[in-house]
Structure formats: C-alpha cells, structure tokens
Write an enzyme that holds these catalytic residues in place. Structure first.
Site, PDB file in Angstrom:
ATOM      1  N   CYS A  33     -23.656  32.704 -10.657  1.00 37.23           N
ATOM      2  CA  CYS A  33     -22.577  32.025 -11.376  1.00 37.23           C
ATOM      3  C   CYS A  33     -23.141  30.951 -12.289  1.00 37.23           C
ATOM      4  CB  CYS A  33     -21.622  31.352 -10.407  1.00 37.23           C
ATOM      5  SG  CYS A  33     -20.530  32.499  -9.602  1.00 37.23           S
ATOM      6  N   ASP A  35     -23.949  27.720 -11.434  1.00 41.41           N
ATOM      7  CA  ASP A  35     -23.877  26.338 -10.977  1.00 41.41           C
ATOM      8  C   ASP A  35     -24.068  26.224  -9.467  1.00 41.41           C
ATOM      9  OD1 ASP A  35     -23.335  25.303 -13.520  1.00 41.41           O
ATOM     10  OD2 ASP A  35     -21.245  25.883 -13.333  1.00 41.41           O
ATOM     11  N   CYS A  60     -24.126  23.202 -15.809  1.00 43.45           N
ATOM     12  CA  CYS A  60     -23.834  22.820 -17.177  1.00 43.45           C
ATOM     13  C   CYS A  60     -23.174  21.438 -17.228  1.00 43.45           C
ATOM     14  CB  CYS A  60     -22.930  23.862 -17.821  1.00 43.45           C
ATOM     15  SG  CYS A  60     -21.343  23.997 -17.014  1.00 43.45           S
ATOM     16  N   CYS A 104     -16.136  28.619 -12.975  1.00 42.89           N
ATOM     17  CA  CYS A 104     -17.477  28.567 -12.391  1.00 42.89           C
ATOM     18  C   CYS A 104     -17.971  27.147 -12.118  1.00 42.89           C
ATOM     19  CB  CYS A 104     -18.477  29.293 -13.284  1.00 42.89           C
ATOM     20  SG  CYS A 104     -18.610  28.603 -14.926  1.00 42.89           S
TER      21      CYS A 104
END
Lengths: 172, 387
Positions: A33, A35, A60, A104
C-alpha cells in the site's frame, strides 16, 4: 496538492519518535500500500489517560500529516475517548485530504486503536500472534472508495471505472 | 521564487530561439499549408523546412517519412495500433518489453482485447532486454516488435541497433519509442533499422503538444486519425503549424549542438554520481551505468517514501520527480522499478533527477546538500530505519 493544515503537520510533525518501554504499540500498513505507521503509547494507570504518544511513519505527505494530527488529538485523552477517534475525524481535523489518499494514508486511528488493544492485551496477559494484528486492506466505516485515476466514487468491488473507462482489476 | 528545475523529464523550457521562431510565425500571417494560394504556399514552405530539420535530426532518408503528431503519445499509439491493424492478415503476434511507457502498454492491451497476442519480455537487473530473447520470441505470426530507445523512468538505453537488425532479418516491423532520446542523444533511424520511430519535441526544448512519427517508406500502417489528406495521407487534420515551426527550430539546434550539450549533461551526471555517496547512504541507483541517457539519474532512497522527499525538496525550491506509488494517480508501484527486481518498499523511495542544458554543478550541489538533510529527517521518523 495538500492544504495548509496538512502541509504544516507534514513540515513540522508533532510527536515524532519512539517511546522506550511503551505501554502499547500499534503497527499498521504494508509496503504494498505504500504506507507504514507505528504508534507508541505511555498510559497513566490511575485515570487511564494517554500521557505520552509518539509515532514513526514511512509514507507520503498525507501519511505523515495524519500521524502527526492523530497524536495531537489522542494526547491527554482517556482510553475510552481515544477509542472513539476515527480515521474520518483525523481527516476532518486536517481539513481534508485528497480523495485517493483517504484509502491508503489515513490509517492513524487504526494504529492508535491497535496500540490501545496492545495495552489492554498486556494487562490481561493475552499474547496475540503477530499475524492477527495485521491490518486488512479494508475500508473503515464512512469511507468510500474512489477511482485512483479520476476520483469518481466507486463501489469497492468495481473492476471498471465507467467515468474514465479504466480497467481497475489490478488496483484492488 | 527561483525554482531549480531538476525535473526535465516532465518538462523542458522553450529555448529563446524556439520562442522567437514561434512568435515570428504567429506574426507572419500564417495560412493553411494545404491551401494553394500564395499565403498557403508560404505556410507550406515553413512546414516543409521544419519537416526537413526533423528528418535531418534522425537521419531519415526523405523528409516525407516524417509525420507530425500531437506528441509522443499519439506517435506511439499511431505506430503500434496502425501497424498492427494494417498487418493483421500477416499475423497477430507482437513482441515488446515489460518496461515500456504506458502509451505502448495500453495500446497493446487494447489490441489484445481485439485478438492480438503480445509477448512482453523481461529486462535484466541492469534494466536491459536481451536481443537474443527478442529473436527467440519471434514466431511466424509476429508482425511487430516495439522496444523503447531509453526508458522514461531510469534513462537506461536498450540495445536497439541489435534488436532492429533481428527484426529486419526476420522481416518483422520494428517500432522504437525514442521519445526521451531523440534530440538528446544521437538517434539514427538507418543505423537502428527502425521502420517506425516515435519522438516528441519537448525533450529537445521544443513546445509540448508537438511530436512526430518516422514511418520508413513502404511500411504498411493505417492512420490513427481518418479525415483529410494532410501529412501525406497519414495523419488527417490541419497541422499545428506554430508548434511544428518551434519543433523544427528546436530540432535544428539539437542537431547543431548535440555533442556540446551531451558533454555538459554527461559531466553533470558524473558529478552527481560521484558526489552522492558523500551526502546520502543506503540507496540504489536504477540507471544503467554504461548504457543510459546523460541527463537523468533514478535513485531509490531506502526506508523513506518519494513523495515526502519531493515535497520537502519543493519547499527548498528544488523540483524533482518521484516514482513512488503514493505520487502516481494509480497509487501503484512503478512497473519499471518492479521489473528491475526492486521491492515495493525500495521502489517507494524512488526519485528521478533529470537535469537539462540550463542546469549547472551548483544546482546539483544545492540538491545534494538539501537532500542530505531531507533524507535524515525522513529516516528519523521511519519505522523501517534502524540505526
């Protein structure tokens, strides 16, 4: 791309780090995913309050902002109050995240709940195997699924986006 | 705000001479190059000059072999779909690689749904396809081989001349997606044995929205756009003359300054690769050290995620690009990086640093010193980093 609140938490993240000998640890996410998030808790035994909280996040801008905001929201709360914090609450406190990031990156509350569960388990003397702790790739309550290409709301099981004519079979 | 552009793979600025040529064209009362009156003929001459400049850049035997398009994506779609459809009665098999641009991949996906069979070859860890594997994949049904010249994420250059020779020997059409190479490094359609070669204007500092497809004389191909007889009946629609004039000027300059530009870009690359270990550790360079573009380096920074790096560099007015899944519209890891054998988490930390002829060592020095701090900051908050 991100609003000012998100950028502020991304650039100046609160409560980054590790707590030595934590009372509870919660880990969510997987590299597929993108993360991964770990939440560390220190609990005040007397009034069941989160006296300290720290996070570590691989992810991110929104994942880092979510972690930071979550820790601010949870710090000082009782465990009962903290259990009620949802991923949606965190996104709202951040004044919104890009739709395709809700799925996510917005895992902060899940990590917090797992850390509280870990604390409860320790107190109850329950040792859970690691696999049981892994977060499934599912949507939480009140969260919708969006086409990763065009942001149109979709059924979670959709294999084709009518709006942008894209094949989604490899997305889920 | 003075942004240092180290994201030249996404966009190149127009050269002053290109701007001038385009402005002059706008001011010169252009007409439709297909019209037979004087104004039309004057426009047709300007179009012909641009076509000749582009033909010279890639060593086409005849300027008529150049078809102007709206850019690399259209050129690739035209080449792949047009050649497949026009040669359908000869066979239905197409050979390509796993690291092509989405314009190739998705065109082939579309063709697969219509009964074409596609063999997609793997690359080795260095990012290159083995020409022998191409030869082995050819069957009596093979009508087209499509392999990119340089990869848009890693800059790695494929053994195109060898693959072109194999295609020619086996009488199979060969398309080369050379969008990120043409005008940057020498590309010679004769030496490469390319029947079809796609390119775009912006990689050599021409305007976006203009590109071209080289179609070797005698190649069977259908047009993508049906309509009028423009572009020697291969691409209908009145030409984007202003853009094409800019592209023609950019092509002329690229050909004239190819070597000095390449030397400058290669020197910057050498500097970056040499200096990098003094600023960051735990990274993987995904660009082939011997066979690659001189203007790009693809680096995976372990334990951190690329979008965060990009955003933090952006705060310091440094523009780079990332191939992290989080930063793509699809939220999926790059197929190119996974094809190289990278893990999902390593692929997440990937930066594409792409400089241009307007960059200097100072720009790279600024990047390195800023990057060093950004990597430290992000690793200090990463659960994957244990030091």
């Amino acid at each position: 791309m991100y609003n000012q609140v998100v950028m502020d938490h991304f650039k100046n993240p609160r409560n980054v780090g590790v707590i030595e000998n934590p009372d509870g640890v919660g880990e969510v996410g997987n590299p597929l995913c993108g993360d991964m998030m770990t939440i560390y808790l220190k609990i005040d035994e007397k009034d069941h309050r989160i006296s300290d909280i720290k996070f570590q996040t691989f992810g991110c801008g929104s994942a880092i902002a979510v972690s930071s905001m979550l820790t601010e929201m949870a710090k000082g709360k009782t465990l009962d109050e903290a259990r009620k914090i949802s991923n949606k609450d965190v996104a709202e406190a951040l004044e919104g995240l890009p739709k395709n990031k809700l799925h996510c990156s917005n895992l902060g509350a899940d990590a917090l709940h797992m850390a509280i569960q870990d604390y409860d388990d320790k107190k109850a003397g329950i040792v859970r195997p690691k696999a049981e702790r892994e977060e499934k790739h599912e949507h939480g309550d009140g969260q919708s699924c969006y086409c990763p290409y065009c942001d149109v709301e979709l059924d979670e099981k959709a294999t084709f986006c009518e709006a942008c004519q894209r094949d989604l079979t490899e997305e889920h | 705000m003075n942004v240092i552009n180290l994201d030249h793979i996404s966009f190149n600025p127009l050269l002053p001479e290109v701007k001038e040529a385009m402005i002059e064209a706008i001011n010169s009362d252009l007409h439709n190059p297909s019209s037979q009156h004087k104004a039309g003929e004057k426009s047709a001459e300007m179009l012909a000059q641009a076509r000749q400049n582009v033909a010279d850049l890639i060593n086409a035997a005849d300027a008529k072999e150049i078809v102007f398009t709206s850019g690399g994506t259209e050129s690739v779609n035209h080449a792949v779909k047009g050649a497949a459809m026009a040669n359908r009665e000869k066979g239905n098999h197409i050979i390509t690689t796993n690291i092509e641009h989405n314009s190739v991949i998705r065109s082939l996906k579309r063709l697969s749904a219509q009964g074409f069979k596609v063999t997609s070859l793997s690359v080795d860890e260095s990012g290159r396809v083995d020409p022998a594997a191409v030869a082995d994949a050819i069957t009596d049904q093979t009508i087209l081989i499509s392999v990119m010249h340089s990869n848009n994420e890693t800059g790695t250059i494929q053994p195109i001349a060898e693959i072109g020779a194999i295609a020619r020997e086996n009488k199979v059409l060969f398309h080369c997606d050379a969008v990120d190479s043409v005008g940057v490094v020498p590309v010679d359609v004769q030496a490469l044995n390319a029947d079809l070669l796609s390119f775009a204007s912006n990689p050599f500092y021409g305007p976006t929205g203009t590109g071209g497809l080289y179609i070797r004389r005698g190649t069977r191909i259908f047009p993508l756009l049906d309509g009028g007889v423009q572009e020697h009946n291969k691409r209908a629609g009145t030409e984007n003359l202003i853009g094409i004039i800019g592209m023609g000027k950019a092509a002329q300059l690229a050909a004239a300054h190819m070597e000095e530009r390449r030397a400058h870009l290669a020197e910057l690359k050498k500097y970056l690769v040499e200096q990098l270990p003094q600023y960051v550790d735990d990274y993987i360079i995904n660009t082939n050290p011997d066979h690659s573009l001189p203007n790009l380096l693809n680096v995976s920074l372990k334990y951190i995620e690329g979008e965060s790096v990009m955003l933090m560099l952006d705060e310091e007015n440094l523009a780079v690009s990332t191939k992290s899944a989080c930063a793509t519209g699809s939220l999926r890891a790059s197929h190119v990086l996974l094809s190289l054998g990278l893990s999902h988490s390593d692929a997440q930390g990937t930066l594409v640093i792409a400089w241009g002829i307007d960059n200097s060592k100072d720009d790279l020095q600024k990047l390195l010193s800023t990057l060093s701090g950004v990597v430290k900051t992000l690793r200090s908050m990463s659960p994957l980093y244990q030091k």
